[in-house]
Design a protein around this motif. Structure first.
Motif, short mmCIF file in Angstrom:
data_model
loop_
_atom_site.label_atom_id
_atom_site.label_comp_id
_atom_site.label_asym_id
_atom_site.label_seq_id
_atom_site.Cartn_x
_atom_site.Cartn_y
_atom_site.Cartn_z
N MET A 1 37.61 44.19 34.76
CA MET A 1 37.04 43.11 33.96
C MET A 1 36.22 42.15 34.80
SD MET A 1 39.11 40.18 31.92
CE MET A 1 38.31 38.65 31.46
N VAL A 2 36.74 41.78 35.97
CA VAL A 2 36.11 40.71 36.74
C VAL A 2 35.33 41.29 37.91
CG1 VAL A 2 36.55 38.66 38.11
CG2 VAL A 2 37.93 39.11 36.11
N ARG A 3 34.11 40.82 38.09
CA ARG A 3 33.28 41.17 39.22
C ARG A 3 33.24 40.00 40.19
NH1 ARG A 3 30.23 45.64 37.60
NH2 ARG A 3 31.35 46.59 35.88
N SER A 4 33.04 40.30 41.45
CA SER A 4 33.04 39.21 42.43
C SER A 4 31.77 38.39 42.34
CB SER A 4 33.17 39.79 43.84
OG SER A 4 31.94 40.31 44.27
N ARG A 5 31.84 37.22 42.97
CA ARG A 5 30.70 36.31 42.98
C ARG A 5 29.47 36.96 43.57
NH1 ARG A 5 30.71 30.15 44.37
NH2 ARG A 5 28.56 29.82 44.95
N PHE A 6 29.65 37.86 44.53
CA PHE A 6 28.52 38.39 45.27
C PHE A 6 28.14 39.81 44.84
CE2 PHE A 6 30.73 35.37 48.06
CZ PHE A 6 29.75 34.43 48.15
N THR A 7 28.67 40.27 43.72
CA THR A 7 28.33 41.61 43.24
C THR A 7 27.06 41.56 42.41
OG1 THR A 7 30.68 42.19 43.14
CG2 THR A 7 29.16 43.59 41.92
N TYR A 8 25.96 41.93 43.03
CA TYR A 8 24.72 42.05 42.27
C TYR A 8 23.80 43.02 42.98
CZ TYR A 8 22.91 38.58 45.65
OH TYR A 8 22.56 37.90 46.78
N ARG A 9 22.72 43.38 42.31
CA ARG A 9 21.78 44.34 42.87
C ARG A 9 20.37 43.83 42.72
NH1 ARG A 9 20.49 48.18 38.16
NH2 ARG A 9 21.57 47.22 36.43
N GLU A 10 19.50 44.31 43.57
CA GLU A 10 18.09 43.98 43.42
C GLU A 10 17.57 44.64 42.15
OE1 GLU A 10 16.40 41.86 45.18
OE2 GLU A 10 18.17 41.49 46.40
N VAL A 11 16.65 43.97 41.47
CA VAL A 11 16.20 44.42 40.16
C VAL A 11 14.84 45.09 40.26
CG1 VAL A 11 15.62 43.68 37.84
CG2 VAL A 11 17.49 42.56 39.06
N ALA A 12 14.76 46.29 39.72
CA ALA A 12 13.48 46.99 39.65
C ALA A 12 12.65 46.43 38.51
CB ALA A 12 13.73 48.49 39.43
N GLU B 1 36.35 27.76 29.51
CA GLU B 1 36.60 29.19 29.35
C GLU B 1 37.78 29.58 30.24
OE1 GLU B 1 34.79 31.35 27.37
OE2 GLU B 1 33.52 29.71 26.65
N PRO B 2 38.99 29.10 29.92
CA PRO B 2 40.15 29.37 30.78
C PRO B 2 40.50 30.86 30.86
CG PRO B 2 40.81 28.33 28.72
CD PRO B 2 39.32 28.28 28.75
N GLN B 3 41.24 31.20 31.90
CA GLN B 3 41.53 32.61 32.18
C GLN B 3 42.24 33.30 31.02
OE1 GLN B 3 40.65 34.38 35.12
NE2 GLN B 3 41.21 36.08 33.79
N ASP B 4 43.23 32.66 30.43
CA ASP B 4 43.96 33.29 29.32
C ASP B 4 43.02 33.58 28.15
OD1 ASP B 4 46.25 33.18 30.79
OD2 ASP B 4 47.14 31.49 29.71
N TRP B 5 42.13 32.63 27.87
CA TRP B 5 41.17 32.84 26.79
C TRP B 5 40.25 34.01 27.11
CZ3 TRP B 5 39.55 32.22 22.00
CH2 TRP B 5 38.21 32.49 21.73
N LEU B 6 39.74 34.06 28.34
CA LEU B 6 38.81 35.13 28.70
C LEU B 6 39.48 36.50 28.64
CD1 LEU B 6 36.79 33.57 31.66
CD2 LEU B 6 35.98 34.05 29.35
N ASN B 7 40.73 36.57 29.07
CA ASN B 7 41.45 37.85 28.98
C ASN B 7 41.56 38.30 27.53
OD1 ASN B 7 41.83 37.96 31.75
ND2 ASN B 7 43.87 37.07 31.68
N ALA B 8 41.94 37.37 26.64
CA ALA B 8 42.07 37.72 25.23
C ALA B 8 40.72 38.06 24.62
CB ALA B 8 42.72 36.56 24.47
N TRP B 9 39.69 37.29 24.98
CA TRP B 9 38.34 37.55 24.48
C TRP B 9 37.87 38.94 24.90
CZ3 TRP B 9 33.90 38.55 27.36
CH2 TRP B 9 32.70 38.56 26.64
N TYR B 10 38.08 39.28 26.16
CA TYR B 10 37.66 40.58 26.67
C TYR B 10 38.33 41.72 25.89
CZ TYR B 10 37.18 44.50 29.92
OH TYR B 10 36.91 45.72 30.48
N LEU B 11 39.62 41.59 25.68
CA LEU B 11 40.34 42.64 24.96
C LEU B 11 39.86 42.77 23.52
CD1 LEU B 11 43.94 42.03 26.33
CD2 LEU B 11 42.39 43.92 26.91
#
Length: 209
Positions: free
Chosen positions: A1-12, A148-158
């Motif tokens: 579910m969660v990606r790190s702050r620095f996870t990104y790629r250069e965009v074509a 957007e607290p963690q519990d809310w985001l977990n429920a939203w994601y599901l």
């Protein structure tokens, strides 16, 4: 579910454009929203930025929430639907900042032609019977975020996954709530640039689809 702050790629470069409707936050249609639209246009997309506040903007979150409450949720949604109606046959990508993300989510889940949903700093609840056909969804949110607290985001994601959405969540440690707006105390340049790189990649993939 969660990606790190620095996870990104250069965009074509974008192979084919998408039509994006970008909704402002509770602060209104501020310069940062127009700047974001220009960034997306520079990447090859057609971008529309409805003004749901009819020209009003706020300097504080309290003032922005007061305008939102004065207009009312149902009226804001009505204005948003009216704004997108002439465009919806194209297959839109819905996007928004904070409150605008909530509005974008509501519209995308109700539009069977929607091509994608890009949420910056905000989500919305969804009906138990909500259903989409593998709608691509990407959320960028501060970590932690009092709105957007963690519990809310977990429920939203599901719930989004249960509805059939293909969801990615990127969290940015230490950033403020609307960390992409340079004029707000929340601004975090590093987080903002990382979020935009990922978002542009997401939109480029939708353009290629």
């Amino acid at each position: 579910m969660v990606r790190s702050r620095f996870t990104y790629r250069e965009v074509a470069p974008v192979a084919s454009s998408t039509t994006i409707v970008l909704f402002h936050s509770a602060y209104g249609l501020r310069p940062a929203v127009h700047a974001a639209a220009e960034r997306l246009r520079a990447a090859g997309h057609e971008v529309h930025v409805p003004d749901l506040y009819d020209g009003r903007t706020a300097e504080t979150v309290e003032d922005g929430m007061a305008i939102k409450d004065e207009i009312g949720k149902e009226e804001l949604l009505r204005r948003a639907v009216t704004a997108v109606a002439p465009l919806s046959e194209r297959g839109l990508v819905y996007a928004g900042f904070s409150l605008g993300g909530s509005i974008a989510q509501n519209l995308a889940l109700g539009d069977e032609k929607a091509r994608g949903l890009l949420l910056l700093h905000g989500t919305s609840d969804l009906a138990e019977d909500a259903s989409v056909d593998e709608l691509p969804v990407q959320l960028h949110v501060a970590d932690p975020d009092p709105f957007e607290p963690q519990d809310w985001l977990n429920a939203w994601y599901l719930r989004m996954r249960r509805a059939g959405a293909d969801v990615e969540v990127y969290r940015y440690q230490g950033a403020g709530h609307i960390f992409t707006d340079p004029a707000l105390p929340d601004y975090d340049e590093e987080a903002a640039e990382a979020a935009w790189k990922v978002s542009l990649g997401f939109l480029a993939d939708l353009g290629d689809a």
